[in-house]
Design a protein around this motif. Structure first.
Motif, PDB file in Angstrom:
ATOM      1  N   ILE A 148       0.833  -1.207   0.000  1.00 57.70           N
ATOM      2  CA  ILE A 148       0.000   0.000   0.000  1.00 57.70           C
ATOM      3  C   ILE A 148       0.865   1.253   0.000  1.00 57.70           C
ATOM      4  CG2 ILE A 148      -1.546   1.362   1.466  1.00 57.70           C
ATOM      5  CD1 ILE A 148      -3.000  -1.156   2.153  1.00 57.70           C
ATOM      6  N   LEU A 149       1.924   1.244   0.831  1.00 58.54           N
ATOM      7  CA  LEU A 149       2.788   2.421   0.888  1.00 58.54           C
ATOM      8  C   LEU A 149       3.495   2.639  -0.452  1.00 58.54           C
ATOM      9  CD1 LEU A 149       4.260   2.146   4.506  1.00 58.54           C
ATOM     10  CD2 LEU A 149       2.341   3.522   3.690  1.00 58.54           C
ATOM     11  N   ILE A 151       2.392   1.751  -3.423  1.00 60.85           N
ATOM     12  CA  ILE A 151       1.394   2.268  -4.369  1.00 60.85           C
ATOM     13  C   ILE A 151       1.142   3.743  -4.091  1.00 60.85           C
ATOM     14  CG2 ILE A 151      -1.030   2.170  -5.058  1.00 60.85           C
ATOM     15  CD1 ILE A 151      -0.976  -0.773  -4.791  1.00 60.85           C
ATOM     16  N   ALA A 152       0.975   4.070  -2.785  1.00 71.02           N
ATOM     17  CA  ALA A 152       0.669   5.457  -2.430  1.00 71.02           C
ATOM     18  C   ALA A 152       1.760   6.391  -2.940  1.00 71.02           C
ATOM     19  CB  ALA A 152       0.515   5.594  -0.913  1.00 71.02           C
ATOM     20  N   VAL A 156       0.397   6.636  -6.965  1.00 70.86           N
ATOM     21  CA  VAL A 156      -0.571   7.717  -6.785  1.00 70.86           C
ATOM     22  C   VAL A 156       0.124   9.078  -6.749  1.00 70.86           C
ATOM     23  CG1 VAL A 156      -2.392   8.628  -5.329  1.00 70.86           C
ATOM     24  CG2 VAL A 156      -2.127   6.162  -5.584  1.00 70.86           C
ATOM     25  N   SER A 163      -0.045   0.223 -10.765  1.00 72.12           N
ATOM     26  CA  SER A 163      -0.287  -0.422  -9.478  1.00 72.12           C
ATOM     27  C   SER A 163      -1.103  -1.699  -9.608  1.00 72.12           C
ATOM     28  CB  SER A 163      -1.010   0.541  -8.546  1.00 72.12           C
ATOM     29  OG  SER A 163      -2.277   0.831  -9.080  1.00 72.12           O
TER      30      SER A 163
ATOM     31  N   PHE B 250      -7.485  -7.926   5.835  1.00 72.67           N
ATOM     32  CA  PHE B 250      -7.203  -7.138   4.642  1.00 72.67           C
ATOM     33  C   PHE B 250      -7.624  -7.906   3.390  1.00 72.67           C
ATOM     34  CE2 PHE B 250      -4.359  -6.210   1.090  1.00 72.67           C
ATOM     35  CZ  PHE B 250      -4.673  -4.888   0.888  1.00 72.67           C
ATOM     36  N   ASN B 270      -8.189   0.905   1.145  1.00 72.84           N
ATOM     37  CA  ASN B 270      -7.457   0.563  -0.067  1.00 72.84           C
ATOM     38  C   ASN B 270      -8.289   0.841  -1.320  1.00 72.84           C
ATOM     39  OD1 ASN B 270      -5.192  -0.403  -1.368  1.00 72.84           O
ATOM     40  ND2 ASN B 270      -5.984  -2.487  -1.456  1.00 72.84           N
ATOM     41  N   LEU B 273      -7.522   4.418  -2.375  1.00 73.93           N
ATOM     42  CA  LEU B 273      -6.131   4.830  -2.498  1.00 73.93           C
ATOM     43  C   LEU B 273      -5.871   5.421  -3.882  1.00 73.93           C
ATOM     44  CD1 LEU B 273      -3.417   4.858  -1.084  1.00 73.93           C
ATOM     45  CD2 LEU B 273      -3.013   2.557  -1.905  1.00 73.93           C
ATOM     46  N   GLN B 274      -6.378   4.751  -4.918  1.00 73.63           N
ATOM     47  CA  GLN B 274      -6.125   5.188  -6.299  1.00 73.63           C
ATOM     48  C   GLN B 274      -6.704   6.564  -6.577  1.00 73.63           C
ATOM     49  OE1 GLN B 274      -4.252   3.686  -8.431  1.00 73.63           O
ATOM     50  NE2 GLN B 274      -3.914   1.837  -7.228  1.00 73.63           N
ATOM     51  N   GLY B 276      -6.864   8.995  -4.592  1.00 75.12           N
ATOM     52  CA  GLY B 276      -6.166  10.067  -3.890  1.00 75.12           C
ATOM     53  C   GLY B 276      -6.509  10.199  -2.416  1.00 75.12           C
ATOM     54  N   TRP B 278      -5.701   8.991   0.338  1.00 77.67           N
ATOM     55  CA  TRP B 278      -4.704   8.085   0.923  1.00 77.67           C
ATOM     56  C   TRP B 278      -4.912   7.888   2.416  1.00 77.67           C
ATOM     57  CZ3 TRP B 278      -2.125  10.611   4.732  1.00 77.67           C
ATOM     58  CH2 TRP B 278      -2.111  12.011   4.659  1.00 77.67           C
ATOM     59  N   SER B 281      -6.513   4.645   4.256  1.00 71.96           N
ATOM     60  CA  SER B 281      -5.765   3.400   4.467  1.00 71.96           C
ATOM     61  C   SER B 281      -4.437   3.635   5.174  1.00 71.96           C
ATOM     62  CB  SER B 281      -5.521   2.690   3.129  1.00 71.96           C
ATOM     63  OG  SER B 281      -4.902   3.574   2.228  1.00 71.96           O
ATOM     64  N   VAL B 282      -3.801   4.788   4.931  1.00 71.94           N
ATOM     65  CA  VAL B 282      -2.441   4.967   5.458  1.00 71.94           C
ATOM     66  C   VAL B 282      -2.438   5.116   6.979  1.00 71.94           C
ATOM     67  CG1 VAL B 282      -0.455   6.519   5.476  1.00 71.94           C
ATOM     68  CG2 VAL B 282      -1.426   5.790   3.311  1.00 71.94           C
ATOM     69  N   CYS B 285      -2.678   1.796   8.678  1.00 71.53           N
ATOM     70  CA  CYS B 285      -1.415   1.092   8.436  1.00 71.53           C
ATOM     71  C   CYS B 285      -0.375   1.548   9.460  1.00 71.53           C
ATOM     72  CB  CYS B 285      -0.861   1.411   7.042  1.00 71.53           C
ATOM     73  SG  CYS B 285      -1.548   0.428   5.723  1.00 71.53           S
TER      74      CYS B 285
END
Lengths: 323, 314
Positions: A148-149, A151-152, A156, A163, B250, B270, B273-274, B276, B278, B281-282, B285
Motif C-alpha cells: 500500500i505504501l 502504491i501510495a 498515486v 499499481s 485485509f 485501499n 487509495l487510487q 487520492g 490516501w 488506508s495509510v 497502516c
C-alpha cells in the motif's frame, strides 16, 4: 550418500501422502459436490450418474486411491465455483506467479546479498548501520502495508509505475510471459519489490551475523596471519563459509514467498495462483483449496529435499555427521 | 557460616528480579519508549470507544462528512484531525474501535495457540514414546506450511464447512481458531523440550513417591517450571498474531466490516487509495505498524533480559 538421499526421498513421499490424505478428507467431507456441479433441475438419473462418475458410492479408501490416481494423471477435479477443471485453472495462473517469484528472488540476490556482505564486512560503519535500520523495518512491516505504501508513493503521488495488472503479456504458446515487454517489467516491479522486502531484509541480517561470526574464526585469523589481503580473506575465504546457511535460507523462504504472494497478488490485482487461492477461499471452493494445499506442500518439500541433498556438495562435513 | 551465606544470597536474588528489569529499562531507552507507546495505544484503543458513538452503527455515521482530508490539508476540518472515511466516520474514533478488535483477537488467538500447543507439548514431553512421536510428526507436517498460509487454509475450510450463514461472532471465532492452530507448533516444541529435562528431576520423583497423580504432577509441579520461555515467545507472537489477523482481514477473509479490525479498515481504505484519498488506508497502516513494532522490540528485549539462551532464535 545414496542411502541418505533415498531415506530423505522416502520421508518426503510419506509426508506428501499424509498431506494428500488431509486434502482428500477436506474434499470428501466439506461442501456438496452434487449441489455444486449439478444444475438445479437435474433429474434423479443425472444425479445417480454423477454419483457413479465421481465414485461417491465407493468406500473412503477406494475413493482416496482414485483421488491419488487421478492426480498422478493430471486430473485434479472440478472447481465448484467456475465448474472448470482445477488443472486448467492452475495452468492458466501459474506463469504469473512463477515470474513474480522469480523477479523477487532476483531482487533479493541483487540487492540483499551485496548489502548483507557490506554490513558483515563493515558492521560498525555508518552506512552499514543505516542498512540494518532499514532491514529491521523490512522484517516487521506486514507485506500488504509495504504494498500500500509503495502504491501510495510510486503510483498515486509520483505516477511512475502501474499499481495493478501484468502489463502487455506475450503468449509463447505454452507460457504467457510479461517479461518480454517494457510495460510488463514496469508492472512487475512494485509487486516484486513488495514480495522481496522480507527476503531482502532477512538475508541482509543473516549474512551480517554469519560474516561477523566467520570473521572471528580460526581459519580467517590464520589467513590474516599469513598476510593475505583483506579483500581476498573476506571475498574468497569468509564468504565461502556463509554459503550454506544462505542457500538454505533462500530455499526455505520459498514457502514464505508462496504465502506472501497471496497477499501481494491481492494488493496489486496480479492474476496469479495467489489470487486464485484467495478467490477459492472467499467462494468456499474446496477442490481448488485442496489442490493448492497439495501443490504448495509439494513445492516446499521438493525444495527442502533439493537443499538438503545439495548440502554435502557444499560442505562435506554434513554427510559425515549424517552417517 | 553456611546459613548466613544462603540467606544473604537469597535476599538480593529476589530483589534483583525487579531491579534487574528496571536497570535494563534505564539502560535501554528504546524498549522503554516502546512500552510507553504500547500503553498509550492500549489506553487509546480501550478508552476512546467508551466516550464515543460506535461509528459502525447508523447512529455513529454521518455521510455528509465523508472523505474529509486530515485537518492540515486544504479541505480539512479541525473536527476531524486525521480526516474521515467514505462513510463520514472520524478516523480517530474508527481506528480506536478497529484497534480494540485487533488487540482482543490477537490476544485470544495467542491464548488458543498457547493452550493448545502447551497441552500437546506437556503430553508429548511427559508421556514420550509413540504419543510423543505422533504429536511431533504432526508438528513436522504442519511446519511444511508457513503459518499465514495455514491460517488462510483453516479459515477457508471452516468457512466452507459452516456455510454462508455466519454471525459476526462466528467469523471472529473462526479467525481466532485459525491463527491459534497455525501457531501451536512453536509452543509445543519449546514446552516439550523443557518437560523432557524436568521430568527426570528429583522433585518430580518426590511428587510421584508421595502418590501424586500424573495430571497433578504435570499441572502443579512441571508446568510452573516450564512456563517462562513460552510466555516470552507468546509476547513476541502477539505481534505476529495481530499482523496475521490484519492480513486475513485485509484479504477479506477475516473480521467482517460490521465490527472491523485495523486490517478491515485498511482493506476498506485501499478502495480509495487510487483516487487520492490516501489517509483512509495509510493511518490505520501506521497505527498497526507502530503497535506491532513496539510489541516486537519490547518482546525481543524481554527475551534477552529473562532468557538469554533464547537469543538469536525467532
Amino acid at each position: 550418500m545414496l542411502n541418505y538421499a533415498a531415506s530423505r526421498i522416502v520421508q518426503t513421499i510419506i509426508v506428501l501422502l499424509v498431506i494428500s490424505f488431509i486434502a482428500f478428507l477436506l474434499v470428501a467431507n466439506i461442501g456438496d459436490p452434487l449441489a455444486a456441479l449439478l444444475s438445479a433441475d437435474a433429474t434423479v438419473n443425472e444425479r445417480l450418474e454423477l454419483i457413479a462418475k465421481l465414485g461417491l458410492d465407493q468406500p473412503l479408501w477406494t475413493r482416496f486411491l482414485h483421488f491419488i490416481g487421478n492426480m498422478l494423471q493430471g486430473d485434479f477435479g472440478f472447481s465448484y465455483r467456475t465448474q472448470d477443471p482445477v488443472a486448467n485453472l492452475i495452468a492458466e495462473r501459474l506463469p504469473a506467479t512463477v515470474e513474480l517469484a522469480f523477479v523477487s528472488l532476483l531482487i533479493t540476490i541483487v540487492v540483499g546479498v551485496p548489502a548483507g556482505i557490506y554490513c558483515g564486512v563493515n558492521p560498525n560503519s555508518l552506512f552499514g548501520r543505516f542498512i540494518m535500520l532499514i532491514s529491521t523495518a523490512g522484517i516487521t512491516l506486514p507485506n500488504f502495508v509495504v504494498g500500500i505504501l509503495l502504491i501510495a508513493v510510486f503510483s498515486v503521488q509520483l505516477g511512475l509505475l502501474p499499481s495493478f495488472g501484468r502489463g502487455t503479456v506475450v503468449d509463447l504458446g505454452f507460457w504467457k510471459t510479461g517479461l518480454l515487454s517494457v510495460s510488463g517489467w514496469r508492472a512487475i516491479f512494485l509487486p516484486a519489490a513488495t514480495l522481496s522486502t522480507f527476503q531482502v531484509a532477512f538475508i541482509i541480517r543473516m549474512l551480517r551475523t554469519q560474516l561477523m561470526e566467520v570473521g572471528q574464526s580460526e581459519h580467517i585469523r590464520f589467513a590474516r596471519a599469513r598476510g593475505l589481503s583483506e579483500a581476498r580473506i573476506w571475498y574468497v575465504y569468509a564468504i565461502k563459509n556463509t554459503l550454506l546457511p544462505v542457500i538454505t535460507m533462500l530455499g526455505l523462504q520459498l514457502g514464505n514467498i508462496i504465502a506472501f504472494s497471496v497477499v501481494t497478488e491481492n494488493v496489486f490485482a496480479w492474476p496469479g495462483l495467489g489470487s486464485l487461492f484467495l478467490q477459492s477461499i472467499q467462494g468456499a471452493d474446496i477442490p481448488v483449496i485442496a489442490i493448492y494445499l497439495i501443490f504448495v506442500g509439494l513445492v516446499f518439500m521438493v525444495i527442502n529435499l533439493i537443499v538438503e541433498l545439495l548440502y554435502p556438495l557444499i560442505d562435506a562435513r554434513v554427510l559425515r555427521r549424517q552417517s | 557460616m553456611t546459613p548466613v551465606v544462603s540467606t544473604s544470597a537469597a535476599g538480593p536474588v529476589r530483589r534483583s528480579r525487579g531491579s534487574k528489569l528496571l536497570r535494563a529499562m534505564r539502560r535501554a531507552p528504546g524498549p522503554t519508549l516502546c512500552a510507553i507507546v504500547i500503553i498509550a495505544l492500549l489506553i487509546y484503543a480501550f478508552v476512546v470507544p467508551l466516550f464515543s458513538l460506535n461509528p459502525f452503527e447508523f447512529s455513529g455515521m454521518s455521510v455528509l462528512d465523508s472523505f474529509i482530508p486530515p485537518a492540515w490539508m486544504a479541505d480539512g476540518s479541525p473536527d476531524f484531525p486525521l480526516g474521515t472515511d467514505d462513510q463520514g466516520r472520524n478516523l480517530i474514533t474508527a481506528m480506536a474501535y478497529g484497534m480494540r478488535t485487533s488487540i482482543i483477537v490477537g490476544f485470544l488467538s495467542v491464548t488458543i495457540g498457547l493452550v493448545l500447543g502447551g497441552s500437546l507439548g506437556l503430553i508429548a514431553g511427559f508421556v514420550g514414546g509413540k504419543v510423543d512421536a505422533f504429536i511431533m510428526r504432526v508438528a513436522d507436517v504442519q511446519l511444511a506450511y508457513p503459518a499465514l498460509l495455514l491460517a488462510m487454509i483453516i479459515d477457508g475450510a471452516a468457512r466452507a464447512a459452516l456455510g454462508a450463514e455466519r454471525s459476526v461472532g462466528t467469523a471472529i471465532a473462526i479467525v481466532v481458531m485459525s491463527i491459534g492452530i497455525a501457531f501451536w507448533v512453536q509452543y509445543a516444541r519449546t514446552i516439550r523440550s523443557s518437560v523432557m529435562i524436568e521430568r527426570d528431576q528429583d522433585y518430580v520423583s518426590a511428587a510421584r513417591i508421595t502418590g501424586r497423580s500424573n495430571l497433578a504432577i504435570i499441572v502443579l509441579h512441571i508446568l510452573p517450571n516450564v512456563m517462562a520461555p513460552v510466555l516470552v515467545i507468546a509476547t513476541i507472537n502477539l505481534g505476529i498474531a495481530i499482523i496475521t489477523e490484519a492480513t486475513l482481514s485485509f484479504l477479506g477473509i477475516g473480521i467482517p466490516v460490521t465490527s472491523p479490525s485495523l486490517g478491515t479498515l485498511i482493506r476498506n481504505g485501499n478502495n480509495f487509495l487510487q483516487s487520492g484519498e490516501w489517509w483512509i488506508s495509510v493511518w490505520p497502516c501506521l497505527v498497526l505498524v507502530l503497535f506491532v513494532v513496539s510489541v516486537n522490540i519490547l518482546g525481543d528485549h524481554l527475551r534477552d533480559v529473562y532468557n538469554p539462551r533464547l537469543r538469536g532464535r525467532s
